[in-house]
Design a protein around this motif. Sequence first.
Motif, short mmCIF file in Angstrom:
data_model
loop_
_atom_site.label_atom_id
_atom_site.label_comp_id
_atom_site.label_asym_id
_atom_site.label_seq_id
_atom_site.Cartn_x
_atom_site.Cartn_y
_atom_site.Cartn_z
N ILE A 41 47.32 55.05 19.80
CA ILE A 41 47.87 54.54 18.54
C ILE A 41 48.00 53.02 18.57
N LYS A 42 48.48 52.49 19.68
CA LYS A 42 48.64 51.04 19.81
C LYS A 42 47.29 50.33 19.75
N ASP A 43 46.27 50.96 20.33
CA ASP A 43 44.93 50.35 20.32
C ASP A 43 44.37 50.21 18.90
N LEU A 44 44.80 51.10 18.00
CA LEU A 44 44.33 51.02 16.62
C LEU A 44 44.80 49.74 15.94
N PHE A 45 45.89 49.17 16.42
CA PHE A 45 46.48 47.98 15.80
C PHE A 45 46.19 46.72 16.61
N LYS A 46 45.27 46.82 17.57
CA LYS A 46 44.89 45.66 18.36
C LYS A 46 43.49 45.20 17.97
N GLU A 47 43.23 43.93 18.16
CA GLU A 47 41.90 43.38 17.90
C GLU A 47 40.95 43.85 19.01
N ASP A 48 39.80 44.38 18.63
CA ASP A 48 38.84 44.87 19.61
C ASP A 48 38.21 43.71 20.38
N PHE A 49 38.01 43.93 21.67
CA PHE A 49 37.29 42.96 22.50
C PHE A 49 35.93 43.57 22.82
N THR A 50 34.89 43.02 22.25
CA THR A 50 33.55 43.59 22.43
C THR A 50 32.80 42.84 23.53
N VAL A 51 31.98 43.60 24.24
CA VAL A 51 31.17 43.05 25.32
C VAL A 51 29.74 42.86 24.82
N ALA A 52 29.21 41.65 25.04
CA ALA A 52 27.84 41.34 24.60
C ALA A 52 26.87 41.82 25.67
N VAL A 53 26.53 43.11 25.61
CA VAL A 53 25.63 43.69 26.61
C VAL A 53 24.25 43.04 26.49
N SER A 54 23.71 42.63 27.62
CA SER A 54 22.39 41.99 27.64
C SER A 54 21.57 42.54 28.80
N THR A 55 20.32 42.15 28.84
CA THR A 55 19.44 42.58 29.93
C THR A 55 19.71 41.80 31.21
N ALA A 56 20.42 40.70 31.08
CA ALA A 56 20.75 39.89 32.26
C ALA A 56 21.76 40.62 33.13
N ASP A 57 21.78 40.27 34.41
CA ASP A 57 22.73 40.88 35.33
C ASP A 57 24.15 40.43 35.01
N LYS A 58 25.09 41.25 35.38
CA LYS A 58 26.49 40.87 35.22
C LYS A 58 26.84 39.76 36.21
N MET A 59 27.75 38.90 35.80
CA MET A 59 28.22 37.85 36.69
C MET A 59 29.00 38.46 37.85
N SER A 60 29.00 37.75 38.97
CA SER A 60 29.77 38.23 40.11
C SER A 60 31.26 38.11 39.82
N VAL A 61 32.04 38.90 40.52
CA VAL A 61 33.49 38.85 40.34
C VAL A 61 34.02 37.47 40.69
N GLU A 62 33.44 36.84 41.73
CA GLU A 62 33.88 35.49 42.12
C GLU A 62 33.65 34.49 41.00
N THR A 63 32.49 34.60 40.32
CA THR A 63 32.19 33.69 39.21
C THR A 63 33.17 33.90 38.06
N LEU A 64 33.44 35.14 37.76
CA LEU A 64 34.40 35.45 36.69
C LEU A 64 35.80 34.98 37.07
N ALA A 65 36.15 35.16 38.34
CA ALA A 65 37.47 34.73 38.82
C ALA A 65 37.61 33.22 38.72
N GLU A 66 36.53 32.52 38.96
CA GLU A 66 36.57 31.06 38.87
C GLU A 66 36.85 30.61 37.43
N LYS A 67 36.30 31.34 36.47
CA LYS A 67 36.55 31.01 35.06
C LYS A 67 38.00 31.25 34.67
N LEU A 68 38.63 32.18 35.37
CA LEU A 68 40.02 32.53 35.06
C LEU A 68 41.02 31.81 35.96
N LYS A 69 40.53 30.94 36.80
CA LYS A 69 41.37 30.29 37.80
C LYS A 69 42.56 29.57 37.20
#
Length: 384
Positions: A41-69
């Motif tokens: 029910i709560k999810d119905l009232f939240k803004e959806d976060f969509t993932v832009a699926v592409s043919t490229a490989d997913k970034m490494s966790v370290e790379t993503l962690a660096e963006k969130l540092k």
Amino acid sequence: MKKYGLRELINDIHLWLGLASGIILFLVCLSGTLLVFEHEIKDLFKEDFTVAVSTADKMSVETLAEKLKGEGQINGITIPAEADAPYLFSIKTDPKQRRGSTFFVDPYTGRFQKELKSSLDGFFMAMFRLHRWLLLDMEVGRPIVGIATLIFLVLSISGLVLWFPKKLRWKHIKTGFKIKFSANWKRVNHDLHNTLGFYACIFLVVMSLTGLCWSFQWYRDAGSAVLGAKIFGNRGGGPKMESGLEEGAKVLSVAEILGVVNKELPYTGAISLSLPKTKKGVYTVSKNDASGFSPVITDKLVLDQDGTVLKKEIFSEKPLNVRIAALIKPLHMGDIYGTFSKILYFLACLIATSLPITGTLIWWNKLQKKRKRNKGKAPRLERA
């Protein structure tokens, strides 16, 4: 004079306990009904976060962690089994935070967004407090709800006994399986109480038996003794283990650690990874089998920073008593089989909410009938 037997005693116990606890049970069951699908029910009232699926490989966790540092200290990561689902990073944005905030991260682009609060957060927190403590102080409300739950357990069992007719013949038993909607409202109300209560009975007994684990320490201790396994035994945050690596030893990247996880647990599923917080820290991992029967059952690993397996727990290999103890919470909340069991629990809770109302109406109708009968009797004449 009508004989007062065991069935009449059970009926009176069922009646008076029901009337005495009716309001409390109504509130507890109503709030429980709403809490079954809280997240959906709560999810119905939240803004959806969509993932832009592409043919490229997913970034490494370290790379993503660096963006969130810059957002704070990363405590853990959840990597879903689905390719189009975001990674979930648990980040302590404030040192005073206990659990941290959740950030949705697109593994293909690195775009992230902090989980937004739902407009219904306050409402469901109130429902949670109503369900657990009747909106009272915890020390006051918890035992009241616990006693009401004990009563509800007695009501469920006694109600099942009363559901069976005095004469155990099929023609009498089969009437208890259906509601006669063509009858007058009093009969319909009786059938709603009797028939729906029968269908929900097994779920209500399970909810009561498991719910008492939160109300009374003595009950939890007794349950642990009976099962031979500690109920809520892993609330301390998992095993307390330290790295055995020497200074300068080679450590693996998170991607390599995930490779070890998938080798040890070779199936598709969501992975929750708790990162080491100190130099002597270890990785704690849980993984759910996407093809398994339950979305809440996980296998667990503890890995050193070089990938050495320090501990491995396969849920299906644990003794039955340990598995039952570990499933107390999902058995009570109804998410043990995912959406299917949640629907069943929602319907059972809805029926449970109606039972104090229909039961009170049955008692009131009988009381009115008795009054009319007594009123219609001619007064006895006294002899002169």
